[in-house]
Write an enzyme that holds these catalytic residues in place. Structure first.
Site, PDB file in Angstrom:
ATOM      1  N   LYS A 111       0.852  -1.209  -0.059  1.00  0.00           N
ATOM      2  CA  LYS A 111       0.088  -0.103  -0.026  1.00  0.00           C
ATOM      3  C   LYS A 111       0.834   1.222   0.215  1.00  0.00           C
ATOM      4  CE  LYS A 111      -4.476  -1.282   1.179  1.00  0.00           C
ATOM      5  NZ  LYS A 111      -4.786  -2.572   1.778  1.00  0.00           N
ATOM      6  N   LYS A 193      -4.688 -10.539  -6.960  1.00  0.00           N
ATOM      7  CA  LYS A 193      -5.919 -10.924  -6.418  1.00  0.00           C
ATOM      8  C   LYS A 193      -7.259 -10.436  -6.494  1.00  0.00           C
ATOM      9  CE  LYS A 193      -6.565  -9.801  -1.870  1.00  0.00           C
ATOM     10  NZ  LYS A 193      -6.917  -9.909  -0.699  1.00  0.00           N
ATOM     11  N   LYS A 196     -11.904  -6.921  -3.164  1.00  0.00           N
ATOM     12  CA  LYS A 196     -13.416  -5.979  -2.899  1.00  0.00           C
ATOM     13  C   LYS A 196     -12.883  -4.685  -3.350  1.00  0.00           C
ATOM     14  CE  LYS A 196     -13.943  -7.881   1.846  1.00  0.00           C
ATOM     15  NZ  LYS A 196     -13.046  -7.645   2.443  1.00  0.00           N
TER      16      LYS A 196
HETATM   17  P1  ATP Z   1      -9.315  -6.822   0.138  1.00  0.00           P
HETATM   18  O1  ATP Z   1     -10.109  -7.508  -1.017  1.00  0.00           O
HETATM   19  O2  ATP Z   1      -9.847  -5.443   0.141  1.00  0.00           O
HETATM   20  O3  ATP Z   1      -7.835  -7.012  -0.205  1.00  0.00           O
HETATM   21  P2  ATP Z   1      -9.732  -9.143   1.555  1.00  0.00           P
HETATM   22  O4  ATP Z   1     -10.775  -9.488   0.850  1.00  0.00           O
HETATM   23  O5  ATP Z   1      -8.270  -9.655   1.509  1.00  0.00           O
HETATM   24  O6  ATP Z   1      -9.520  -7.412   1.485  1.00  0.00           O
HETATM   25  P3  ATP Z   1     -11.150  -9.816   4.091  1.00  0.00           P
HETATM   26  O7  ATP Z   1     -12.300  -9.584   3.758  1.00  0.00           O
HETATM   27  O8  ATP Z   1     -10.419  -9.612   5.419  1.00  0.00           O
HETATM   28  O9  ATP Z   1     -10.078  -8.914   3.084  1.00  0.00           O
HETATM   29  O10 ATP Z   1     -10.529 -11.384   3.860  1.00  0.00           O
HETATM   30  C1  ATP Z   1     -11.177 -12.390   4.338  1.00  0.00           C
HETATM   31  C2  ATP Z   1     -10.532 -13.700   4.035  1.00  0.00           C
HETATM   32  O11 ATP Z   1     -10.780 -13.894   2.516  1.00  0.00           O
HETATM   33  C3  ATP Z   1      -9.161 -13.761   4.277  1.00  0.00           C
HETATM   34  O12 ATP Z   1      -8.913 -14.929   4.853  1.00  0.00           O
HETATM   35  C4  ATP Z   1      -8.507 -13.853   2.988  1.00  0.00           C
HETATM   36  O13 ATP Z   1      -7.123 -14.389   2.957  1.00  0.00           O
HETATM   37  C5  ATP Z   1      -9.420 -14.266   2.205  1.00  0.00           C
HETATM   38  N1  ATP Z   1      -9.442 -13.702   0.724  1.00  0.00           N
HETATM   39  C6  ATP Z   1      -9.528 -12.521   0.255  1.00  0.00           C
HETATM   40  N2  ATP Z   1      -9.539 -12.416  -1.214  1.00  0.00           N
HETATM   41  C7  ATP Z   1      -9.212 -13.650  -1.462  1.00  0.00           C
HETATM   42  C8  ATP Z   1      -9.007 -14.246  -2.850  1.00  0.00           C
HETATM   43  N3  ATP Z   1      -8.823 -13.612  -3.869  1.00  0.00           N
HETATM   44  N4  ATP Z   1      -8.753 -15.620  -2.967  1.00  0.00           N
HETATM   45  C9  ATP Z   1      -8.904 -16.355  -1.970  1.00  0.00           C
HETATM   46  N5  ATP Z   1      -8.712 -15.791  -0.477  1.00  0.00           N
HETATM   47  C10 ATP Z   1      -9.180 -14.646  -0.634  1.00  0.00           C
END
Ligand code: ATP
Ligand code: LTN
Length: 329
Positions: A111, A193, A196
């Site tokens: 970031k 990745k 959101k």
């Molecule tokens: P952001 O999308 O804003 O980077 P995030 O989705 O990683 O945030 P969280 O919502 O807290 O943040 O993630 C919740 C869980 O979902 C965590 O265990 C994270 O590792 C998993 N996760 C998030 N995105 C993915 C993805 N693209 N593939 C697999 N697992 C994911």
């Protein structure tokens, strides 16, 4: 029964990546483990949020937890701010974490490298709060997606350090990362990745996406010009990602799916992936609406918080004693 804990930070709507990498696994584990899952609302405010959107996302996240199959009879489901011990232990953890350790956290480094302005102290110290979230409940395992592994490893280091210095206090937890689906990639840029915080929204499928919209996103997913359906993550990352999504949702192996479509065009495979994804989304969305209509969230969260407090307050009291923070009369 071994205990498992995890959390999700609903800064936006939950995505298919969250579902495959995290949520779905919580559901799978709830019969075998004592499952503790929470909505990490304090983690959401490390970056600016619109309060009305945030509140809606928190409600949706609880409803989606349950719509995906988490059963409040089996799992403890609660909101982080309903258990005040998180913030206090988070501060104590920050006092037991070195700046050098926080400087190495890739999520923060990424970031700041992107030149994002006005990064907060809360974002920087968030791994300390995450360590507290985990250690308060002394879980044996923490199921997370690949991106969170480093934070769980830091949690282990902090726990070991604390135990060595003040005497056995915390269980040192293991991260649990699924073999398939730990990192679902963006449909528009398969080197990133699925997130959101995707700016265009086209690369990311949200669990509450209209089914037609979700199908369109899959049909227009970026692939490659190789023209052959096979498993080659390096050269065909988009295709690999689509097959991984279908595999994790259908329970079929990636090889089996790739083999079935080896003589077909990409469109046919995409159609299959869209069918699998839309069937799953439809099931989740139907349950989600039923849950919201039934008005049970308040009770689920109140019961969950009471159960969570009983565990967390005990750990925090032990930590305060060990640190000499209390006056003995
Ligand atoms: P952001 O999308 O804003 O980077 P995030 O989705 O990683 O945030 P969280 O919502 O807290 O943040 O993630 C919740 C869980 O979902 C965590 O265990 C994270 O590792 C998993 N996760 C998030 N995105 C993915 C993805 N693209 N593939 C697999 N697992 C994911
Ligand atoms: N940091 C995680 C969310 C999170 C979490 C936790 C996950 C906060 N506290 C404790 C597991 C255990 C994230 O951003 N994905």
């Amino acid at each position: 029964m071994k205990r498992m804990l995890s959390g999700i930070k609903p800064t936006g709507q939950l995505t298919l990546g969250n579902y495959i990498g995290a949520l779905r696994n919580f559901v799978k584990y709830q019969d075998e483990y004592e499952m503790v899952v929470f909505i990490a609302n304090l983690h959401c405010i490390t970056q600016p949020q619109d309060p009305a959107d945030l509140s809606k996302n928190l409600t949706d996240a609880v409803a989606l937890y349950m719509a995906c199959g988490l059963d409040p009879e089996k799992a403890t489901i609660f909101l982080q701010t309903d258990v005040k011990a998180h913030a206090e232990l988070g501060y104590i953890m920050a006092c037991n974490t070195y700046l050098g350790e926080l400087n190495r956290m890739t999520q923060f480094k990424d970031k700041s490298a992107k030149g994002e302005k006005n990064l907060t102290a809360g974002l920087y110290t968030y791994p300390c709060l995450m360590a507290a979230d985990i250690l308060l409940y002394n879980p044996d395992y923490v199921p997370v997606g690949d991106d969170q592994k480093q934070h769980v490893e830091l949690t282990r280091d902090i726990a070991n350090r604390f135990n060595n210095k003040y005497g056995e206090t915390f269980t040192v937890p293991e991260p649990l990362i699924a073999k398939v689906g730990a990192r679902i990639m963006s449909l528009q840029d398969p080197t990133k990745k699925m997130s959101k915080s995707d700016e265009t929204n086209k690369g990311c499928i949200y669990l509450l996406d209209d089914l037609k919209v979700a199908r369109k996103k899959i049909m227009s997913a970026v692939t490659d010009s190789v023209g052959k359906i096979q498993l080659d993550k390096e050269n065909q990352p988009g295709l690999y990602n689509l097959i991984e999504i279908a595999s994790s949702l259908s329970g079929r192996s990636m090889e089996e799916i790739a083999d079935e479509f080896k003589d077909e065009g990409y469109g046919k495979l995409k159609g299959y992936v869209a069918d699998v994804v839309c069937a799953e989304l439809e099931r989740i969305q139907t349950r989600y609406h039923e849950i919201l209509d039934s008005h049970i969230l308040e009770k689920v969260l109140a019961d969950g918080a009471a159960k969570a407090r009983a565990i967390a307050d005990k750990t925090l009291a032990d930590v305060e004693t060990k640190l000499g923070l209390e006056i003995k009369y």
